[in-house]
Design a protein around this motif. Structure first.
Motif, PDB file in Angstrom:
ATOM      1  N   ARG A 117      47.018  27.556  32.648  1.00  0.00           N
ATOM      2  CA  ARG A 117      48.192  28.374  32.837  1.00  0.00           C
ATOM      3  C   ARG A 117      48.151  29.940  32.192  1.00  0.00           C
ATOM      4  NH1 ARG A 117      52.855  29.104  29.396  1.00  0.00           N
ATOM      5  NH2 ARG A 117      54.845  29.108  30.865  1.00  0.00           N
ATOM      6  N   SER A 118      47.882  29.996  30.948  1.00  0.00           N
ATOM      7  CA  SER A 118      47.963  31.248  30.281  1.00  0.00           C
ATOM      8  C   SER A 118      46.946  32.182  31.202  1.00  0.00           C
ATOM      9  CB  SER A 118      47.499  31.050  28.943  1.00  0.00           C
ATOM     10  OG  SER A 118      48.420  30.458  28.148  1.00  0.00           O
ATOM     11  N   LEU A 119      45.632  31.683  31.399  1.00  0.00           N
ATOM     12  CA  LEU A 119      44.663  32.324  31.882  1.00  0.00           C
ATOM     13  C   LEU A 119      45.462  33.084  33.639  1.00  0.00           C
ATOM     14  CD1 LEU A 119      42.135  33.978  32.333  1.00  0.00           C
ATOM     15  CD2 LEU A 119      41.082  31.971  33.285  1.00  0.00           C
ATOM     16  N   SER A 120      46.152  32.149  34.137  1.00  0.00           N
ATOM     17  CA  SER A 120      46.425  32.664  35.532  1.00  0.00           C
ATOM     18  C   SER A 120      47.707  33.382  35.619  1.00  0.00           C
ATOM     19  CB  SER A 120      47.013  31.254  36.220  1.00  0.00           C
ATOM     20  OG  SER A 120      47.996  30.541  35.813  1.00  0.00           O
ATOM     21  N   LEU A 121      48.645  33.327  34.082  1.00  0.00           N
ATOM     22  CA  LEU A 121      49.765  34.119  34.303  1.00  0.00           C
ATOM     23  C   LEU A 121      49.275  35.574  33.444  1.00  0.00           C
ATOM     24  CD1 LEU A 121      52.409  31.791  32.778  1.00  0.00           C
ATOM     25  CD2 LEU A 121      52.324  32.987  34.792  1.00  0.00           C
ATOM     26  N   LEU A 122      48.228  35.779  32.892  1.00  0.00           N
ATOM     27  CA  LEU A 122      47.878  37.032  32.255  1.00  0.00           C
ATOM     28  C   LEU A 122      47.289  37.709  33.293  1.00  0.00           C
ATOM     29  CD1 LEU A 122      47.307  38.551  29.715  1.00  0.00           C
ATOM     30  CD2 LEU A 122      45.198  37.450  29.358  1.00  0.00           C
ATOM     31  N   ARG A 123      46.127  36.895  34.098  1.00  0.00           N
ATOM     32  CA  ARG A 123      45.472  38.121  35.138  1.00  0.00           C
ATOM     33  C   ARG A 123      46.352  38.997  35.950  1.00  0.00           C
ATOM     34  NH1 ARG A 123      43.101  34.142  38.151  1.00  0.00           N
ATOM     35  NH2 ARG A 123      42.232  35.531  39.441  1.00  0.00           N
ATOM     36  N   PRO A 124      47.380  38.708  36.615  1.00  0.00           N
ATOM     37  CA  PRO A 124      48.161  39.354  37.171  1.00  0.00           C
ATOM     38  C   PRO A 124      49.040  40.412  36.381  1.00  0.00           C
ATOM     39  CG  PRO A 124      49.083  37.330  37.324  1.00  0.00           C
ATOM     40  CD  PRO A 124      47.923  37.172  36.710  1.00  0.00           C
ATOM     41  N   THR A 125      49.183  40.082  34.995  1.00  0.00           N
ATOM     42  CA  THR A 125      50.009  41.037  34.423  1.00  0.00           C
ATOM     43  C   THR A 125      49.354  42.214  33.848  1.00  0.00           C
ATOM     44  OG1 THR A 125      51.091  38.935  33.337  1.00  0.00           O
ATOM     45  CG2 THR A 125      51.141  41.011  32.102  1.00  0.00           C
ATOM     46  N   ILE A 126      47.997  41.939  33.672  1.00  0.00           N
ATOM     47  CA  ILE A 126      47.211  43.284  33.372  1.00  0.00           C
ATOM     48  C   ILE A 126      46.894  43.942  34.565  1.00  0.00           C
ATOM     49  CG2 ILE A 126      45.251  44.002  32.035  1.00  0.00           C
ATOM     50  CD1 ILE A 126      47.418  42.575  30.620  1.00  0.00           C
ATOM     51  N   ARG A 127      47.557  44.903  35.400  1.00  0.00           N
ATOM     52  CA  ARG A 127      47.525  45.292  36.552  1.00  0.00           C
ATOM     53  C   ARG A 127      47.524  46.745  36.632  1.00  0.00           C
ATOM     54  NH1 ARG A 127      52.511  42.291  36.802  1.00  0.00           N
ATOM     55  NH2 ARG A 127      54.447  43.662  36.616  1.00  0.00           N
ATOM     56  N   ALA A 128      47.629  47.450  35.557  1.00  0.00           N
ATOM     57  CA  ALA A 128      47.463  49.178  35.599  1.00  0.00           C
ATOM     58  C   ALA A 128      46.182  49.429  36.496  1.00  0.00           C
ATOM     59  CB  ALA A 128      47.619  49.664  34.444  1.00  0.00           C
ATOM     60  N   PRO A 129      46.234  50.592  37.061  1.00  0.00           N
ATOM     61  CA  PRO A 129      45.023  50.963  37.898  1.00  0.00           C
ATOM     62  C   PRO A 129      43.949  51.164  36.819  1.00  0.00           C
ATOM     63  CG  PRO A 129      47.110  52.475  38.354  1.00  0.00           C
ATOM     64  CD  PRO A 129      47.296  51.500  37.285  1.00  0.00           C
ATOM     65  N   GLY A 130      42.757  50.611  37.175  1.00  0.00           N
ATOM     66  CA  GLY A 130      41.385  50.541  36.258  1.00  0.00           C
ATOM     67  C   GLY A 130      41.691  49.647  35.242  1.00  0.00           C
ATOM     68  N   SER A 131      42.694  48.657  35.169  1.00  0.00           N
ATOM     69  CA  SER A 131      42.802  47.799  33.956  1.00  0.00           C
ATOM     70  C   SER A 131      41.727  46.842  34.014  1.00  0.00           C
ATOM     71  CB  SER A 131      44.113  47.183  33.944  1.00  0.00           C
ATOM     72  OG  SER A 131      44.236  46.399  35.194  1.00  0.00           O
ATOM     73  N   GLU A 132      41.472  46.339  32.768  1.00  0.00           N
ATOM     74  CA  GLU A 132      40.240  45.324  32.607  1.00  0.00           C
ATOM     75  C   GLU A 132      40.720  44.261  31.688  1.00  0.00           C
ATOM     76  OE1 GLU A 132      36.749  48.665  32.702  1.00  0.00           O
ATOM     77  OE2 GLU A 132      37.252  47.886  30.786  1.00  0.00           O
ATOM     78  N   ILE A 133      39.999  43.063  31.855  1.00  0.00           N
ATOM     79  CA  ILE A 133      40.349  42.021  31.053  1.00  0.00           C
ATOM     80  C   ILE A 133      39.033  41.803  30.305  1.00  0.00           C
ATOM     81  CG2 ILE A 133      40.778  39.528  30.763  1.00  0.00           C
ATOM     82  CD1 ILE A 133      42.984  40.050  33.051  1.00  0.00           C
ATOM     83  N   TRP A 134      38.889  41.428  29.048  1.00  0.00           N
ATOM     84  CA  TRP A 134      37.755  41.039  28.329  1.00  0.00           C
ATOM     85  C   TRP A 134      37.623  39.889  27.650  1.00  0.00           C
ATOM     86  CZ3 TRP A 134      35.245  46.200  25.264  1.00  0.00           C
ATOM     87  CH2 TRP A 134      35.189  47.188  26.275  1.00  0.00           C
ATOM     88  N   ALA A 135      36.842  39.084  27.375  1.00  0.00           N
ATOM     89  CA  ALA A 135      36.872  37.713  26.803  1.00  0.00           C
ATOM     90  C   ALA A 135      35.600  37.554  26.139  1.00  0.00           C
ATOM     91  CB  ALA A 135      37.234  36.688  27.731  1.00  0.00           C
TER      92      ALA A 135
END
Length: 182
Positions: free
Chosen positions: A120-138
Motif C-alpha cells: 500500500r505505501s509503495l503504491s501510494l508513494l510512487r505516483p506522489t513523487i511526480r515532479a519532472p525528473g523526480s527519482e525514488i531511491w531505496a
C-alpha cells in the motif's frame, strides 16, 4: 560496489544486500553532495517512524559534520536545510501516508529500511513523487521475495530502474568491528 550509478538520472535507484554493505552511507553522502549543487526537496521516508530518532536524520547529520558540510547545511531537530534552499524532510509512511501527498513536489524520495515497506505505501508513494525528473531511491536488507520492495524491484524490475546488490565485500568503509562479528 561502484556507487557512480547514483549520479545517473533514473526514475528508480535501489540498493539491496546484507548489513554492512555501505548502502545508507553511500546514499546519504551522494544526496548531501547533490543538494549542494542545486536546490532539492528530498523526502527521507521509511514505513515506520514514530519520531525523528527513527529516521536517517542522525546519519545525514553525521555525514555533514564528517565531510565539512556544516557551513552549508543547517541541522535542526526535525529537518536539514541547505544554504541554497535544499531541504531534507523525514516522514513515516505507515501512519502518515496522507501527509506524504504534500511531497508531490519532491525531487527525490529516499526510502530506508525498505524491506518493511507495505504494498500500500509503495503504491501510494510512487505516483506522489511526480515532479519532472523526480527519482525514488531505496535501500534494504532482503527478507522475503514477497516483500513489496523485493517484488517490485527484484522480481518485476520496472523500466527506468537501476538495481544494485551491495554487501560487506563492496563496502570501502567496512569496519573492523563488523569484520570481527562476521
Amino acid at each position: 560496489m561502484e556507487r557512480s550509478f547514483l549520479l545517473q538520472p533514473k526514475r528508480y535507484k535501489v540498493l539491496y544486500g546484507g548489513r554492512g554493505g555501505g548502502k545508507s552511507w553511500s546514499v546519504a553522502l551522494v544526496l548531501l553532495l547533490k543538494g549542494t549543487e542545486k536546490p532539492l526537496r528530498i523526502l527521507c521516508a521509511r514505513e515506520f517512524q514514530n519520531s525523528i530518532r527513527d529516521s536517517v536524520h542522525q546519519l545525514l547529520s553525521d555525514k555533514i559534520l564528517e565531510h565539512g558540510l556544516d557551513t552549508f547545511y543547517k541541522i535542526t531537530n526535525t529537518s536539514i536545510e541547505g544554504a541554497n534552499g535544499t531541504t531534507f524532510g523525514f516522514e513515516g509512511l505507515k501512519h502518515n501516508i496522507t501527509k506524504i501527498k504534500s511531497y508531490e513536489g519532491a525531487d527525490i524520495a529516499w526510502i530506508e529500511e525498505a524491506q518493511t515497506l507495505s504494498h500500500r505505501s509503495l503504491s501510494l508513494l510512487r505516483p506522489t513523487i511526480r515532479a519532472p525528473g523526480s527519482e525514488i531511491w531505496a535501500g534494504w536488507n532482503p527478507r522475503r521475495k514477497s516483500d513489496a520492495i523485493d517484488d517490485f524491484f527484484r522480481a518485476k524490475r520496472p523500466s527506468g530502474s537501476i538495481v544494485v546488490e551491495a554487501n560487506w565485500r563492496d563496502n570501502p568503509w567496512f569496519p573492523p568491528e563488523l569484520e570481527a562479528e562476521r
